[in-house]
Design a protein around this motif. Structure first.
Motif, short mmCIF file in Angstrom:
data_model
loop_
_atom_site.label_atom_id
_atom_site.label_comp_id
_atom_site.label_asym_id
_atom_site.label_seq_id
_atom_site.Cartn_x
_atom_site.Cartn_y
_atom_site.Cartn_z
N ASP A 1 0.82 -1.23 0.00
CA ASP A 1 0.00 0.00 0.00
C ASP A 1 0.85 1.27 0.00
OD1 ASP A 1 1.04 -0.10 2.52
OD2 ASP A 1 -0.89 -0.13 3.58
N ASP A 2 2.17 1.10 -0.08
CA ASP A 2 3.06 2.27 -0.08
C ASP A 2 4.05 2.20 -1.23
OD1 ASP A 2 4.10 4.67 0.93
OD2 ASP A 2 5.69 3.61 2.00
N THR B 1 5.84 2.65 -4.84
CA THR B 1 5.99 3.62 -5.92
C THR B 1 7.22 3.25 -6.72
OG1 THR B 1 6.36 5.93 -6.50
CG2 THR B 1 7.31 5.18 -4.44
N TYR C 1 12.41 5.87 -0.09
CA TYR C 1 12.25 5.28 1.24
C TYR C 1 13.38 5.66 2.19
CZ TYR C 1 8.54 2.66 -0.97
OH TYR C 1 7.38 2.34 -1.62
N SER D 1 12.21 5.67 5.73
CA SER D 1 11.56 4.44 6.22
C SER D 1 12.55 3.61 7.03
CB SER D 1 11.07 3.61 5.03
OG SER D 1 10.11 4.31 4.28
N GLY E 1 4.52 -4.32 7.40
CA GLY E 1 4.69 -2.88 7.39
C GLY E 1 5.80 -2.38 8.29
#
Length: 297
Positions: A178-179, A181, A189, A192, A237
């Motif tokens: 869902d994240d 790209t 990222y 992240s 996640g």
């Protein structure tokens, strides 16, 4: 006549740097190694070592003998391979080293093939990180092994070993689905949490190198060496991570794989001179066929 076992000790002293390290590698005491090297000096009739403080260094004669020792050890491997060829039967122990992803994917098929075609082979597998392979081969704890490196962080050639190519694969950035790209995926990222291999492994080093090349130092929140565990953490996640194609054939739901320009290269490695040994050839043929079949599937 120079003793081959003592030549190996001298070669390893040049490689490892200290008598204590040589003793540990061969399961000897430091005193025993020193005594054997003293005998080698008497056999050679020339001084091979000199002490500088608490360290021992090779003299020019010692350095010359180390270079010759490499040729001698390689010639002995060739002689062993030639004798095995003359005997005809592919038999005896074959000690195989492989990194975890290969053990889980391509190696089992190759082992089944070897067991069927060469029942007299005694197959023994050790799972280990590629950085551990060269020492294990030199110390004769392994006969053949699978190693890998990354084009961004190539491993320097080793004069004691030979290797042939097996697989060149894409490396992906695994991210929560869902994240995901595709725009400059590594830099995207930078803030992240990252998941990397244990410090000292190639996977850990290449993660740091790739992120630095993108202009940042990653925050490595988790360390995991099993890619199933890595992908499970990404699916939850908890971070992003590099994953080679060999480990990414069935990613769990919730994970997106973004292809990078980074490549991982896998090779079949063995001691120099052993390339024509029947058992090494049999393994090379079997693992190549298993790799082709796995990639096709």
């Amino acid at each position: 006549m120079l003793d081959v076992r003592r030549l190996r000790l001298l070669r390893d002293l040049d490689r490892l740097g200290t008598i204590a390290a040589v003793a540990k590698a061969h399961s000897y005491t430091p005193s025993a190694v020193s005594q054997q090297l003293a005998v080698l000096e008497r056999e050679a009739g020339v001084r091979l070592l000199e002490r500088t403080g608490r360290r021992v260094e090779l003299t020019s004669a010692g350095a010359v003998l180390v270079r010759q020792a490499e040729r001698v050890l390689s010639a002995l491997e060739e002689a062993d391979a030639a004798l095995a060829t003359v005997r005809g039967e592919v038999s005896g122990p074959l000690r195989i080293g492989a990194f975890p992803t290969a053990v889980r994917t391509i190696l089992p098929t190759a082992l089944v093939t070897l067991g069927r075609e060469y029942p007299a082979l005694e197959l023994m597998v050790t799972e280990l990180d590629p950085v551990e392979v060269p020492e294990a081969l030199r110390e004769r704890r392994l006969d053949v092994a699978l190693v890998n490196d990354f084009d961004l962080l190539p491993v320097a050639p080793d004069d004691t070993l030979d290797a042939v190519e097996l697989l060149d694969e894409t490396v992906f950035l695994a991210v929560p689905a869902d994240d995901a790209t595709g725009d400059e995926p590594v830099a995207r990222y930078r803030h992240s949490p990252w998941i990397a291999g244990s410090p000292g492994t190639a996977c850990h080093a290449v993660t740091l190198q790739l992120c630095r090349a993108a202009g940042f130092s990653p925050v490595v929140r988790h360390h995991a060496d099993d890619f199933d565990a890595v992908l499970a953490l990404v699916a939850a996640g908890l971070g992003v991570s590099l994953v080679p194609r060999l480990a990414a054939s069935r990613p769990p739901s919730g994970v997106a794989l973004l292809p990078l320009e980074l490549r991982r290269r896998t090779r079949i490695a063995y001691r120099r001179g052993a390339q024509d040994h029947p058992a090494v050839n049999a393994f090379t043929t079997a693992i190549r066929a298993a790799t082709v079949e796995h990639v096709r599937r």
